[in-house]
Scaffold this active site. Structure first.
Site, PDB file in Angstrom:
ATOM      1  CD  GLU A 138      -2.739   1.295   2.454  1.00  0.00           C
ATOM      2  OE1 GLU A 138      -3.778   1.970   2.372  1.00  0.00           O
ATOM      3  OE2 GLU A 138      -2.408   0.653   3.472  1.00  0.00           O
ATOM      4  CD  GLU A 235      -6.944   2.123   6.647  1.00  0.00           C
ATOM      5  OE1 GLU A 235      -6.115   1.554   7.364  1.00  0.00           O
ATOM      6  OE2 GLU A 235      -6.719   2.420   5.458  1.00  0.00           O
TER       7      GLU A 235
END
Length: 267
Positions: A138, A235
């Site tokens: 990520e 998130e």
């Protein structure tokens, strides 16, 4: 909420981890994802997820020394033994807890050829050593994670392709993409074959995803129309309370591919 998973690194943080899992199930989530759950026994997490009827999707590799601001070790030259030891413990934990994936955190270090070689060697070793899991990389935006090894999707995808990694994919976080000033739709189209998981939050506040400068309904529908069929990780950091924002999140979820009334942006 069928496509949405609750990221329990940010949601219900006032509760202990097992109660967060139960709260996510009660809110209608069918899946959860974790940051660093290692203080809770893996068997307890597995049992709780099974009892609550939710799937555990993924967790993060260890961060390193928090007192030094470390945020992962995989690209840190000279720390290979420490990374691999921590990874093995985390992988055993993930398998025991029922998580099929791990986000391998590269760390805060300049993107030099030496760091790039370190990351590549570690990722090849990871795939060869623990084939039971798959992995995610990520990129983290330069505002939230200054100095992180990569901050653009193309940088992480280049690692995956150059190292010919077979079980490692891109974590496509629309929040990080948007914070970099990039179009989520265009970036997804560039790298759709590498995308393994999607996460969302409002840009630039990281609050509930219906707010902010990115039209999240449009972005997500673009992904779904163009080949993405996986989970969407929520998130975000609630602006007030989680419960206050859930109706808008459910509205966004119902809109995806269903022709429901388009959710409006804003609070």
């Amino acid at each position: 909420m069928k496509r949405f998973s609750a990221n329990l690194g940010f949601l219900w943080r006032e509760l202990d981890l097992l109660d967060r899992i139960r709260a996510a199930a009660d809110a209608g989530f069918d899946a959860v994802e974790l940051h660093w759950p290692y203080d809770t026994p893996a068997q307890d997490i597995l049992n709780c997820c099974q009892d609550a009827g939710v799937r555990l999707l993924a967790l993060n590799s260890p961060r390193g020394d928090l007192s030094k601001g470390e945020y992962g070790l995989a690209a840190l030259q000279g720390r290979e033994a420490e990374f691999r030891e921590g990874f093995l413990r985390a992988a055993e934990f993930a398998i025991s807890a029922g998580a099929p994936r791990m986000h391998i955190m590269a760390g805060v270090t300049p993107n030099t050829p030496a760091a790039r070689a370190t990351l590549g060697a570690n990722l090849r070793w990871v795939e060869a050593t623990v084939p039971e899991l798959s992995y995610l990389l990520e990129p983290l935006n330069i505002f939230d994670a200054p100095g992180y090894f990569y901050h653009l999707p193309e940088q992480a995808v280049r690692v995956i392709r150059d190292e010919d990694l077979g079980r490692t994919q891109l974590m496509f976080d629309i929040y990080h993409v948007g914070r970099e000033g990039l179009s989520p739709e265009k970036e997804f189209d560039r790298f759709r074959d590498a995308v393994g998981h999607v996460q969302i939050a409002a840009v630039p506040t990281r609050t509930e995803p219906h707010a902010g400068s990115v039209d999240m309904a449009a972005a997500l529908n673009h992904l779904l129309r163009n080949g993405y069929s996986g989970w969407i990780g929520c998130e975000y950091k609630p602006e007030r309370t989680i419960e206050a924002g859930l109706p808008r999140l459910r509205q966004l979820a119902s809109y995806l591919g269903a022709g429901a009334e388009r959710p409006t942006k804003g609070a």
